[in-house]
Design an enzyme around this catalytic site. Structure first.
Site, PDB file in Angstrom:
ATOM      1  N   ALA A 153      -3.795 -33.797  32.496  1.00 49.84           N
ATOM      2  CA  ALA A 153      -4.203 -34.632  31.363  1.00 49.84           C
ATOM      3  C   ALA A 153      -2.958 -35.053  30.583  1.00 49.84           C
ATOM      4  CB  ALA A 153      -5.171 -33.884  30.451  1.00 49.84           C
ATOM      5  N   PHE A 154      -3.093 -36.121  29.797  1.00 50.36           N
ATOM      6  CA  PHE A 154      -1.897 -36.729  29.200  1.00 50.36           C
ATOM      7  C   PHE A 154      -1.242 -35.852  28.153  1.00 50.36           C
ATOM      8  CE2 PHE A 154      -1.571 -38.802  24.972  1.00 50.36           C
ATOM      9  CZ  PHE A 154      -2.707 -38.302  24.378  1.00 50.36           C
ATOM     10  N   LYS A 155      -1.925 -34.831  27.667  1.00 51.59           N
ATOM     11  CA  LYS A 155      -1.314 -33.983  26.643  1.00 51.59           C
ATOM     12  C   LYS A 155      -0.055 -33.289  27.163  1.00 51.59           C
ATOM     13  CE  LYS A 155      -5.054 -33.916  23.500  1.00 51.59           C
ATOM     14  NZ  LYS A 155      -5.887 -34.867  24.247  1.00 51.59           N
ATOM     15  N   ASP A 156       0.058 -33.159  28.477  1.00 49.25           N
ATOM     16  CA  ASP A 156       1.283 -32.595  29.053  1.00 49.25           C
ATOM     17  C   ASP A 156       2.517 -33.414  28.691  1.00 49.25           C
ATOM     18  OD1 ASP A 156      -0.001 -30.487  30.402  1.00 49.25           O
ATOM     19  OD2 ASP A 156      -0.427 -31.751  32.143  1.00 49.25           O
ATOM     20  N   LEU A 204       3.269 -31.933  25.320  1.00 48.37           N
ATOM     21  CA  LEU A 204       3.286 -30.474  25.186  1.00 48.37           C
ATOM     22  C   LEU A 204       4.248 -29.794  26.159  1.00 48.37           C
ATOM     23  CD1 LEU A 204      -0.379 -29.740  24.178  1.00 48.37           C
ATOM     24  CD2 LEU A 204       1.670 -28.967  22.972  1.00 48.37           C
TER      25      LEU A 204
END
Ligand SMILES: *Cc1c(COP(=O)(O)O)cnc(C)c1O
Length: 497
Positions: free
Chosen positions: A111-114, A117
């Site tokens: 997911a794009f939060k990587d 993060l």
């Protein structure tokens, strides 16, 4: 580059300080004092850089109290090809005429939060050293799914940090649960909560506000911090991929250097799309930013009418990461649109807290509408879009990306605009296999074995599941503990001895 608060009453601080604190002392969000601007020739130059070098150039404009070598080493560690499945962490795929899809989900959690993060822990750690903070940082996260796993992956085995994640034991998908239960790392701690996401979130907020807990932890050598999307260290990495997407569109011959493009962004907390707004103000040729919402359409109404009203029904949709009624990062846009007037922003936020709504002035709304267009997409339209894009363009969208795709279609019908447009893709379709299968007309049983669903989606779509998701099946479960929400403080004290 220094940082000010959107509420206008906090000290002006360095980027290291803003990143280590998260929230400003007056309750506002940190924003750069002025945005750096780039010349067209600088932007043209970017198309010759690999992602890590591009990120180093752009981040160095914002993180001026970090040396360029520090930024480069953080970025290189974050976007290692082993973690992002290749040399291009965010590839642009030509999915349809005049339409590209920027795949932001090749990181460890799909997911794009990587994208943010993976970098934040390195920036935070360096910030701590710069500020001479001796204590270790303990990150507390309440998660409804994606953020928790992305934070665990980002912070796992980063020296000087401990990461503690609380999730509703019965409130996340089986795949998401397995992702968290199997997380490796000597500094990771995962707890299921008997209760829902709100219970977990309320618990974490209480822990942050607890002075005596802070003192106890301080004596033990820890300071609490958060990894949520209001931290400047999570926002700034996202600016980079807008420049990268543009460069890739030019290299692919889809856009002439210097000509504008649109971006369609599936939006929840307004972090992702705000990064695009900053890229535009820096000089990237962006015509329109399309703010796409699901049935929780508070932002669509706001951009259409200037009234932000959170007093409305909350819907659980098939794009759960966008199920949000209070979009925290919108405060940063408001600050900009009203001429950086902290008092005015404070007024809006006080109205929101007290009465659940506020209205902005006409000129400010006009200012916002020069850059943004908003549309929302219901559940039926989302399913139709996944099915249609699969059959017409042989491209498989996840539920969040489908919302953005459909919002772009609505925009095109309304405006006849044929400008090349880039849809930001925020999750792999394999993260939501049951919803995607249903959209493709396949039967799925609720509570079916998630790995059986992955297989089924592979067969139905003719694509392959990301190896990281399929591999979860074989990984040992390391975190099984389920506690009451009342037991969260005890859990934290047990972990941070
Ligand atoms: C977090 C998330 C979003 C929303 O991004 P914001 O920055 O909160 O607007 C969209 N899609 C997915 C899959 C996400 O995880």
């Amino acid at each position: 580059m220094l940082y000010v608060s959107t509420r206008g009453k906090a000290d002006i601080v360095s980027s290291a300080y803003a990143i280590s604190r998260g929230l400003a002392a007056d309750g506002g969000l940190f924003v750069p004092q002025q945005l750096p601007s780039l010349r067209p020739e600088d932007i043209e130059e970017f198309s010759r850089l690999p992602y890590t070098e591009l990120a180093t150039e752009i981040l160095s404009l914002y993180l001026t109290d970090y040396t360029k070598d520090e930024v480069r080493s953080a970025v290189t560690a974050a976007y290692r090809p082993q973690k992002f499945g290749g040399a291009r962490p965010a590839p642009l795929v030509q999915a349809a005429p005049h339409t590209g899809v920027l795949e932001l989900w090749h990181g460890p959690t799909c997911a794009f939060k990587d994208m943010a993060l993976q970098l934040l822990p390195h920036l935070l750690n360096m910030a701590r050293k710069k500020l001479g903070q001796e204590q270790k940082v303990a990150i507390l996260v309440a998660t409804s799914g994606d953020t928790g796993k992305a934070a665990l992956e980002g912070f796992a085995d980063v020296e000087g940090t401990e990461i503690i994640v609380f999730y509703p034991a019965e409130g996340v998908s089986l795949l998401q649960k397995r992702q968290m239960e199997t997380q490796k790392g000597s500094n990771v701690h995962v707890f299921g909560i008997r209760g829902n996401f709100d219970d977990a979130q309320r618990g974490v907020k209480q822990l942050f506000g607890d002075r005596s807990l802070a003192e106890t932890l301080n004596e033990r050598g820890y300071v609490l911090s958060s990894a949520n999307s209001i931290n400047w260290g999570r926002l700034v990495p996202q600016i980079v991929y807008y420049f990268s997407a543009y460069a890739q569109a030019v290299l692919a011959g889809q856009v002439k250097q210097g000509r504008p493009v649109n971006f369609a962004v599936p939006t929840g907390n307004f972090g992702d799309i705000l990064a695009g707004y900053y890229a535009k103000l820096m000089g990237l040729p962006i015509a329109r930013l399309l703010c796409a919402s699901n049935s929780n359409n508070v932002l669509t109404d706001f951009i259409d009418t200037g009234i932000y009203d959170k007093k409305r029904d909350f819907y659980r949709t098939m794009s759960p990461s966008m199920d949000i009624l209070v979009s925290s990062n919108l405060e940063r846009l408001l600050f900009d649109a009203c001429g950086r007037n902290g008092e005015q922003v404070t007024g809006y936020m006080e109205k929101l807290a007290a009465g659940g709504s506020y209205q902005i002035e006409r000129e400010i709304l006009q200012q916002i509408r020069r850059h943004f267009f908003a549309a929302w997409v219901d559940e039926v339209e989302t399913e139709e879009t996944i099915d249609k894009v699969k059959s017409e363009h042989a491209y498989l969208l996840d539920t969040h990306t489908a919302v953005a795709w459909r919002a772009l279609e609505k925009y095109r019908i309304l405006t006849d605009d044929t400008t090349y447009s880039i849809v930001l893709s925020t999750a792999s379709p394999y993260k939501f296999p049951d919803s995607v299968l249903r959209a493709l007309g396949e039967d799925t049983e609720p509570q079916a074995d998630p790995f059986a669903l992955l297989k089924k989606l592979e067969e139905a779509s003719g694509t392959a599941a990301p190896a990281k998701l399929a591999a979860l099946r074989e990984l040992p479960v390391l975190h099984k503990e389920v506690i009451d929400a009342q037991g969260m403080e005890e859990a934290v004290l047990n972990v941070l001895r």
